[in-house]
Design an enzyme around this catalytic site. Structure first.
Site, short mmCIF file in Angstrom:
data_model
loop_
_atom_site.label_atom_id
_atom_site.label_comp_id
_atom_site.label_asym_id
_atom_site.label_seq_id
_atom_site.Cartn_x
_atom_site.Cartn_y
_atom_site.Cartn_z
N HIS A 1 1.70 4.61 -2.80
CA HIS A 1 1.84 6.06 -2.65
C HIS A 1 3.20 6.53 -3.14
O HIS A 1 3.33 7.58 -3.76
CB HIS A 1 1.67 6.45 -1.18
CG HIS A 1 0.27 6.31 -0.67
ND1 HIS A 1 -0.82 6.84 -1.31
CD2 HIS A 1 -0.21 5.68 0.45
CE1 HIS A 1 -1.93 6.56 -0.62
NE2 HIS A 1 -1.59 5.85 0.45
N HIS B 1 0.84 -1.21 0.00
CA HIS B 1 0.00 0.00 0.00
C HIS B 1 0.88 1.26 0.00
O HIS B 1 0.67 2.17 -0.80
CB HIS B 1 -0.91 -0.01 1.23
CG HIS B 1 -1.82 1.18 1.32
ND1 HIS B 1 -3.17 1.12 1.06
CD2 HIS B 1 -1.56 2.47 1.64
CE1 HIS B 1 -3.70 2.32 1.21
NE2 HIS B 1 -2.73 3.16 1.58
N GLU B 2 1.87 1.28 0.90
CA GLU B 2 2.72 2.47 1.00
C GLU B 2 3.54 2.68 -0.27
O GLU B 2 3.74 3.82 -0.71
CB GLU B 2 3.63 2.36 2.22
CG GLU B 2 2.91 2.47 3.54
CD GLU B 2 2.05 3.72 3.62
OE1 GLU B 2 2.51 4.82 3.24
OE2 GLU B 2 0.89 3.60 4.05
N HIS C 1 -5.66 7.25 -2.97
CA HIS C 1 -6.62 6.26 -2.51
C HIS C 1 -7.68 5.95 -3.56
O HIS C 1 -7.94 6.74 -4.46
CB HIS C 1 -7.31 6.75 -1.24
CG HIS C 1 -6.42 6.63 -0.04
ND1 HIS C 1 -6.57 7.41 1.08
CD2 HIS C 1 -5.35 5.84 0.19
CE1 HIS C 1 -5.65 7.09 1.97
NE2 HIS C 1 -4.89 6.15 1.45
#
Length: 489
Positions: A225, A221-222, A231
């Site tokens: 980014h 997930h990180e 998101h």
């Protein structure tokens, strides 16, 4: 992108893993604590929702407008009123990047303008071995490199594009971690300087399973980014704001995330290898007899410049290794025996490093990327094993020396000018390693060719020179020459 914009785009994973208080029902009166938590939530994640109306009513309108935006984002009934359903969503584990922000889909769509992105892990978690962390971080990056034409390479020194660390509390940026069960990690969007840097809260329990916090899911997930993804409103997406565990066996990037990252970087097209032309058959030449390999010359045990390859104790006898041979010095009889390594342990031709774990009556012999467990002259079943089992990074292809320190329960591994500390009880490397030999063991030299313990002292060889070392007081007692152990005076 300047440093301020990078900082503004930081993405934080927030989890409330402790049991939350039950949310009030629609008919309950909300407490002041619930109201305060809701205001903090909206300020953190929806701070850029514009307010309307006069300045005198700005606060109430700010709260209402932000609350409506939050309810709309999560598919709740848009009332602008704080109710139990809204509170329940606010208390769920989630990533902390703002859902409504002027940096929205990372305004300007920042991305890495290169085909190879490097990353470096400067501090590891104590919850997993370094080998497990390296493999999991690589797996998280591979989820993206499988679908976009971008490669990721781990480096072990210098400044990488994406710097990664595990540390609690204040850790060098403006976003200190808050202890267990709160913020788990954060990452910057792509860019120079601190762009892409990713930090994990060491106060959390990092795991590779459903227990605690799953490192693969949070890291992936990180890194989304760090690659420029914001998101998603798709509940099945990896980039959905709230954390949700899924089985990671065979895990692939969900469709929504794949389309999002491919919109930035394009689609990876598999390259099919061209078939090599078959060589013309040649007549079989008559095989010539292969000469037997010449054995290494026997080392001169009384050479003042003698350098050991390795040294260790095995069942109260000292073994000194050199060029496929070893000398055995025993307290049971006078003299020094010289034998080939393979005559005692046939699969092993030479030894780079060795140490004895005395409490288990087992010694470990290292050669290149492999090691063997032996008990006396018997090789234990299941060997050889890769040295990566200890948690070494992939660039370590040979151990120079090793020694077990019984008073600490640690084994020290020396590689070039650095060393690691391995916790034998926990079966994993200690945090904060490797460290420099000259910094922690002043006086013994900048490298260790061989190391062993004898009668409470450690002996470190650097070339032909050897230091007798008292570990608890951290000082050199005297300096010797290696050959002095072999009855040469």
């Amino acid at each position: 992108m300047d440093r301020h914009m990078v900082s503004a785009l930081i993405a934080v994973v927030v989890f409330t893993l402790c049991q939350a208080a039950p949310a009030p029902s629609n008919g309950d009166t909300l407490s002041l604590e619930d109201q305060a938590k809701a205001e903090d939530y909206l300020t953190h994640f929806y701070s850029d929702v514009p307010s309307n109306g006069s300045n005198t009513r700005r606060i109430s309108l700010d709260f209402t407008e932000r609350l409506k935006s939050m309810q709309e984002f999560f598919g709740l009934e848009v009332t602008g009123k704080l109710d139990s359903n809204t509170l329940e969503v606010m208390k769920k584990p989630r990533c902390g990047v703002s859902d409504v922000s002027r940096y929205g889909h990372f305004h300007g769509k920042p991305k890495w303008e290169k085909s190879m992105v490097t990353y470096r892990i400067t501090q590891y978690t104590s919850d997993l071995s370094q080998r497990e962390v390296d493999a999991t971080i690589a797996q998280a990056f591979k989820l993206y490199s499988d679908v976009i034409p971008l490669k990721f390479q781990q480096i072990y020194s210098g400044t990488a594009d994406i710097m990664i660390l595990f540390k609690g509390g204040h850790h060098g940026d403006f976003y200190p971690f808050d202890g267990p069960s709160g913020v788990l990690a954060h990452a910057n969007s792509p860019g120079p300087g601190q762009g892409g840097d990713t930090h994990f809260d060491e106060d959390e329990q990092w795991t590779l399973s459903q227990r605690g916090v799953n490192l693969l899911l949070v890291a992936a997930h990180e890194f989304g980014h760090a690659l420029g993804l914001d998101h998603s409103r798709d509940r099945s997406a990896l980039m959905y704001p709230t954390y949700q565990y899924v089985n990671t066996r065979g895990y692939q990037l969900p469709r929504d995330d794949r389309l999002g990252v491919q919109a930035l970087y394009g689609v990876r097209t598999p390259v099919e290898p061209k078939p090599e032309p078959k060589p013309e058959p040649k007549p079989d030449p008559k095989p010539e007899p292969r000469p037997d390999p010449k054995p290494e010359p026997k080392p001169d045990q009384c050479n003042r410049n003698l350098v050991f390859d390795a040294a260790t104790s095995i069942r109260r006898e000292l073994y000194f290794f050199k060029n496929g041979y070893y000398w055995k010095k025993s307290g049971y009889y006078r003299g020094v025996q010289l034998k080939t390594v393979k005559s005692t342990w046939p699969p092993i031709h030479s030894v780079d490093a060795a140490y004895e774990f005395t409490s288990r009556d087992v010694a470990f012999l290292f050669n290149g990327k492999e090691y063997w467990g032996v008990r006396g002259s018997t090789i234990l079943p299941g060997y050889p094993k890769p040295i990566s089992n200890f948690g070494f990074p992939s660039w370590v292809t040979q151990i120079d020396s090793a020694v077990y320190v019984a008073s600490t329960g640690r084994t020290l591994f020396f590689v070039k000018n650095r060393y690691w500390s391995f916790n034998e009880r926990r079966g994993k490397m200690d945090r904060g390693y490797p460290r420099y030999i000259s910094q922690d063991f002043p006086g013994i030299g900048s490298k260790v060719d061989a190391a062993f313990e004898n009668y409470g002292y450690l002996y470190f060889s650097d070339g032909a020179r050897q230091s007798e070392y008292h570990y608890n007081s951290r000082r050199v007692i005297r300096v010797l020459l290696n050959y002095g152990w072999l009855d040469c005076y």
